[in-house]
Write a protein that holds these residues in place. Structure first.
Motif, PDB file in Angstrom:
ATOM      1  N   ASP A  88     -10.077  51.628 -40.781  1.00  0.00           N
ATOM      2  CA  ASP A  88     -10.453  50.560 -39.855  1.00  0.00           C
ATOM      3  C   ASP A  88     -11.950  50.255 -39.954  1.00  0.00           C
ATOM      4  O   ASP A  88     -12.766  51.144 -40.200  1.00  0.00           O
ATOM      5  N   SER A  89     -12.272  48.991 -39.722  1.00  0.00           N
ATOM      6  CA  SER A  89     -13.681  48.581 -39.733  1.00  0.00           C
ATOM      7  C   SER A  89     -14.395  49.162 -38.519  1.00  0.00           C
ATOM      8  O   SER A  89     -13.767  49.582 -37.546  1.00  0.00           O
ATOM      9  N   ILE A  90     -15.707  49.189 -38.591  1.00  0.00           N
ATOM     10  CA  ILE A  90     -16.518  49.647 -37.464  1.00  0.00           C
ATOM     11  C   ILE A  90     -17.193  48.433 -36.843  1.00  0.00           C
ATOM     12  O   ILE A  90     -17.359  47.397 -37.500  1.00  0.00           O
ATOM     13  N   SER A 123     -16.159  48.581 -25.772  1.00  0.00           N
ATOM     14  CA  SER A 123     -17.311  48.468 -24.884  1.00  0.00           C
ATOM     15  C   SER A 123     -18.540  49.087 -25.524  1.00  0.00           C
ATOM     16  O   SER A 123     -18.435  49.872 -26.463  1.00  0.00           O
ATOM     17  N   ALA A 124     -19.704  48.728 -24.960  1.00  0.00           N
ATOM     18  CA  ALA A 124     -20.972  49.208 -25.504  1.00  0.00           C
ATOM     19  C   ALA A 124     -21.848  49.741 -24.383  1.00  0.00           C
ATOM     20  O   ALA A 124     -21.732  49.314 -23.237  1.00  0.00           O
ATOM     21  N   ILE A 125     -22.724  50.689 -24.751  1.00  0.00           N
ATOM     22  CA  ILE A 125     -23.672  51.249 -23.792  1.00  0.00           C
ATOM     23  C   ILE A 125     -25.039  51.407 -24.464  1.00  0.00           C
ATOM     24  O   ILE A 125     -25.131  51.533 -25.680  1.00  0.00           O
ATOM     25  N   TYR A 126     -26.075  51.383 -23.634  1.00  0.00           N
ATOM     26  CA  TYR A 126     -27.427  51.723 -24.067  1.00  0.00           C
ATOM     27  C   TYR A 126     -27.685  53.163 -23.654  1.00  0.00           C
ATOM     28  O   TYR A 126     -27.192  53.626 -22.624  1.00  0.00           O
ATOM     29  N   SER A 127     -28.501  53.871 -24.428  1.00  0.00           N
ATOM     30  CA  SER A 127     -28.881  55.225 -24.059  1.00  0.00           C
ATOM     31  C   SER A 127     -30.287  55.510 -24.573  1.00  0.00           C
ATOM     32  O   SER A 127     -30.792  54.820 -25.447  1.00  0.00           O
ATOM     33  N   THR A 151     -24.711  51.758 -28.527  1.00  0.00           N
ATOM     34  CA  THR A 151     -23.492  52.327 -29.122  1.00  0.00           C
ATOM     35  C   THR A 151     -22.285  51.523 -28.679  1.00  0.00           C
ATOM     36  O   THR A 151     -22.092  51.301 -27.473  1.00  0.00           O
ATOM     37  N   HIS A 152     -21.492  51.090 -29.660  1.00  0.00           N
ATOM     38  CA  HIS A 152     -20.268  50.328 -29.358  1.00  0.00           C
ATOM     39  C   HIS A 152     -19.064  51.134 -29.831  1.00  0.00           C
ATOM     40  O   HIS A 152     -19.000  51.549 -30.983  1.00  0.00           O
ATOM     41  N   THR A 153     -18.110  51.349 -28.929  1.00  0.00           N
ATOM     42  CA  THR A 153     -16.838  51.989 -29.263  1.00  0.00           C
ATOM     43  C   THR A 153     -15.763  50.926 -29.123  1.00  0.00           C
ATOM     44  O   THR A 153     -15.583  50.356 -28.042  1.00  0.00           O
ATOM     45  N   ASP A 154     -15.053  50.641 -30.237  1.00  0.00           N
ATOM     46  CA  ASP A 154     -14.046  49.575 -30.161  1.00  0.00           C
ATOM     47  C   ASP A 154     -12.724  50.112 -29.614  1.00  0.00           C
ATOM     48  O   ASP A 154     -12.571  51.310 -29.359  1.00  0.00           O
ATOM     49  N   ILE A 159     -16.601  53.908 -33.827  1.00  0.00           N
ATOM     50  CA  ILE A 159     -17.899  53.886 -33.153  1.00  0.00           C
ATOM     51  C   ILE A 159     -18.997  53.538 -34.162  1.00  0.00           C
ATOM     52  O   ILE A 159     -18.975  53.998 -35.298  1.00  0.00           O
ATOM     53  N   ASN A 160     -19.936  52.734 -33.704  1.00  0.00           N
ATOM     54  CA  ASN A 160     -21.137  52.469 -34.486  1.00  0.00           C
ATOM     55  C   ASN A 160     -22.300  52.371 -33.512  1.00  0.00           C
ATOM     56  O   ASN A 160     -22.111  52.049 -32.336  1.00  0.00           O
TER      57      ASN A 160
END
Length: 186
Positions: A88-90, A123-127, A151-154, A159-160
């Motif tokens: 799968d693509s990231i 979804s995505a988050i900043y850290s 960070t984005h987790t599809d 995850i990327n």
């Protein structure tokens, strides 16, 4: 007439099987292929992305790929079994840099600093140090260089992430010496 007789031994091909291979993300580490039977020195794997007994998603690329397990027994009889592995693509991400800021700058809104160009939902988050939600507080981070990561987790679980470094400068220390007394009308 001379008659000659031969004994011909016909061996069965080995009964070869290969367990299903779970889907993987493009940026996952190379992993050892398992589930080929029978096991032993006569077994080998073949296919796009296969290196020895390992599968490398980055070599195979995104898509559905066939992995084949071939087994040759002691009688030189061989058979094979195949299984598909989906790569799968990231999420594709973009992140802009931030200018240097002072520790007393106030809270910086990170919305719009990073974006997801393409993904399978999620979804995505900043850290990072001084990051809360989509805000960066330089006073909490303190002076120095700080990494902010997006960070984005599809929806599939791939995850990327991408990062920038922001420099927080210390608040200048201003001192004012006492003034000598002055007289009015001088």
């Amino acid at each position: 007439t001379n008659d000659t007789s031969f004994v011909i031994t016909v061996y069965d091909n080995p009964n070869v099987s290969l367990d299903p291979i779970q889907p993987v993300c493009l940026n996952e580490d190379t992993f050892r292929l398992k589930g080929g039977a029978p096991t032993g020195i006569g077994g080998s794997f073949k296919g796009n992305g296969v290196v020895g007994a390992f599968f490398d998603p980055a070599v195979s690329g995104v898509g559905l790929h066939t992995v084949t397990y071939v087994f040759v027994d002691n009688n030189s009889c061989k058979d094979s079994a195949s299984a598909n592995v989906r790569v799968d693509s990231i999420p594709q991400l973009s992140m802009s840099s931030l200018p240097d800021i002072c520790a007393d700058n106030g809270i910086v809104n990170l919305s719009g600093v990073a974006s997801t160009i393409s993904s399978n939902g999620g979804s995505a988050i900043y850290s990072g140090n001084g990051v809360s939600g989509s805000s960066f507080n330089p006073a909490i981070a303190g002076p120095g260089n700080h990494d902010i990561t997006y960070t984005h987790t599809d929806a599939i679980g791939c995850i990327n992430d991408t990062s920038i470094t922001v420099t927080v400068n210390p608040v200048p220390q201003v001192t004012l010496s006492a003034l000598a007394p002055v007289c009015q009308n001088i």
